[in-house]
Design an enzyme around this catalytic site. Structure first.
Site, PDB file in Angstrom:
ATOM      1  N   HIS A  63      23.792   8.831  17.462  1.00 32.15           N
ATOM      2  CA  HIS A  63      22.542   8.225  17.495  1.00 32.15           C
ATOM      3  C   HIS A  63      21.757   8.765  18.871  1.00 32.15           C
ATOM      4  O   HIS A  63      21.338   7.797  19.562  1.00 32.15           O
ATOM      5  CB  HIS A  63      22.655   6.569  17.667  1.00 32.15           C
ATOM      6  N   ASN A 137      21.891   0.505   9.964  1.00 31.14           N
ATOM      7  CA  ASN A 137      21.441   1.636   9.578  1.00 31.14           C
ATOM      8  C   ASN A 137      20.243   1.364   8.582  1.00 31.14           C
ATOM      9  O   ASN A 137      20.189   0.255   8.315  1.00 31.14           O
ATOM     10  CB  ASN A 137      22.439   2.652   8.964  1.00 31.14           C
TER      11      ASN A 137
END
Length: 499
Positions: A63, A137
């Site tokens: 990320h 997500n």
């Protein structure tokens, strides 16, 4: 920068060193004569260059590339307190400030926003009882269900240790040896694998969480953030082209949309499962590679999230934002999901490495109220408890005391201590096959073409065949079409099938 300059009218502000002393000259360094040599006593120059060398904190392992914005969550369902005692849910119309961060997962900080990759969807709720982080997500599932596999999985998505290049062999070798990943790989190589931007995608908790009400009655839930902007995706060709022409397209889109008042919003829903039902459901609700059927557990709207304010400083807010699934508040608890259980530990550990042990003193991470006996450590930037007591229990008046009402839902745990092999009556291929069969003919074709295009870079046929076997077991047509696209004999795949 020009928009920032407009916000700051010209005024006389003294240029200083980091210790606040005025600077008389930032053009020339201090030297002994002309041209020099330079003098080590030139603190201003040394201070400036030393700070520059340390401007970058360690990049997130996953990320790394992301964008974020501020906003609020508003309750819309009056029944919510029946299921969860968290105070942010206690009345319709109640608003809780939030900060959301969206990201790609596998790429480095300079990678393209349009990469074929899941998107991180993390939301920090600044509640009166502390911060709650919903760390999910844009997909309702994940690749693996065993936490010790995570470093290995991420290594296959990163770079080869010898060539420093992306490695299709490693990518598909791991997939073929990890059958539970076939469901997520089907999503990844579908149209949903390349969202147009962060506004036009849904978000999910992915994990099953536990809600507990005032009577300490537990429920299992999955959270869904349904975009009000509508789902939009790039084709593979569009995503590849955009990576070269506008690699920050999603980051730019989010910022510009909020600047012009087009505030992104999501309807927040839950799937609600009674506690006892979880242990008899046809799929394991604690397996993050599986979804709960919407027919069995329809979506229940509970609120709305709106993002209406951009960060003032990217580094201070987006880069230093630290989310963890372990940041929960009374009424919201972990489930038995093994991946979730270990994320509770690994996320704060990553933040302490990247940002320091006092990462929750950074303003973007700071809860509304903190009263504890933690002291000292690098970058302690608040009062550090002052002269107050730094141990518990103690008999000093006015010091923080425990709150018995914050206790969690109690449940029994019994079983043999061992490294148990995962067993469940439903296999890992059913939901991936169901998803494939739900697609229209065009979506199926694009999915197969995307897989074939990526797998064409694999150098070994045995890796291809093992990966294709997973798709074939999900749906015969699905696997056969991938075989045909790669010009492989489907009989070689069939020969590897379990008897």
């Amino acid at each position: 920068m020009s928009s920032q300059l407009k916000q700051h009218p010209k005024q006389h502000v003294v240029f200083t060193t980091s210790n606040g002393a005025p600077v008389d000259n930032d053009i020339n360094i201090l030297t002994a004569g002309n041209p020099g040599p330079s003098l080590v006593q030139d603190f201003h120059t040394m201070d400036k260059l030393a700070h520059f060398n340390r401007e970058r904190i360690p990049e997130r392992v996953v990320h790394a590339k992301g964008a974020g914005a501020h906003g609020y969550f508003e309750v819309t369902n009056a029944d919510l307190p029946k299921w969860c005692r968290a105070k942010l849910f206690n009345s319709v119309g109640k608003r809780t400030p939030v900060f959301a961060r969206f990201s790609t997962v596998g790429g480095e900080k300079g990678s393209a926003d349009s990469a074929r990759d899941p998107r991180g969807f993390a939301v920090k709720f600044y509640t009166e009882e502390g911060n709650w982080d919903m760390v999910g997500n844009n997909t309702p599932i994940f690749f693996i269900r065993e936490p010790q596999k995570f470093p290995d999985f991420i290594h296959t998505q990163k770079r080869n240790p010898q060539t420093n290049l992306k490695d299709p062999d490693a990518f598909w070798d791991f997939m073929g040896l990890t059958p539970e990943s076939v469901h997520q790989f089907t999503i990844l190589f579908s149209d949903r694998g390349t969202p147009k931007d962060f506004r036009h995608m849904d978000g999910f908790s992915s994990h099953t969480l536990k809600f507990v009400n005032d009577k300490y009655e537990p429920y299992f839930v999955k959270l869904h953030f349904k975009t009000e902007s509508g789902i939009q995706n790039h084709t593979n060709a569009e995503a590849i082209s955009l990576a070269g022409t506008d690699p920050d397209a999603a980051t730019k889109d989010l910022f510009q949309a909020i600047e012009r008042g087009d505030h992104p919003a999501w309807k927040v829903c839950i799937q609600l499962m009674k506690y006892d039902e979880a242990f008899n459901y046809r799929f394991d609700p604690f397996d993050v590679t599986k979804v709960l059927s919407h027919k069995d557990y329809p979506l229940i709207p509970i609120g709305r999230m709106v993002l209406d304010r951009n960060p003032e400083n990217y580094f201070a807010e987006v880069e230093q934002a630290a989310f963890s699934p372990s940041h929960m508040v009374p009424g919201i608890e972990p489930s038995l999901d093994k991946m979730l259980q270990w994320r509770l530990l690994s996320y704060p550990d990553a933040h302490r490495y990247r940002l320091g042990t006092n990462y929750q003193q950074i303003p973007i991470n700071c809860p509304m109220h903190v009263n504890n006996y933690q002291r000292d450590g690098p970058m302690c930037v608040e009062a550090n408890g002052g002269k107050s007591t730094n141990y518990y229990p103690n008999s000093v008046n006015g010091t923080p005391a425990v709150d018995p009402s914050a206790h969690i839902h109690e449940y029994k745990v019994m079983g043999e201590v061992a490294k148990h092999q995962y067993k469940h009556p439903n296999n890992d291929y059913v939901q991936a096959g169901d998803l494939y069969r739900l697609m229209d003919s065009g979506a199926k074709t694009r999915l197969v073409e995307n897989i074939v295009g990526h797998m064409s870079g694999v150098t070994r046929d045995d890796i291809k065949i093992r990966a294709i076997r997973c798709f074939y077991l999900a749906d015969k047509e699905y696997g056969t079409r991938i075989c045909e696209g790669l010009k492989l004999d489907v009989n070689k795949v069939i020969q590897t099938l379990p008897k």
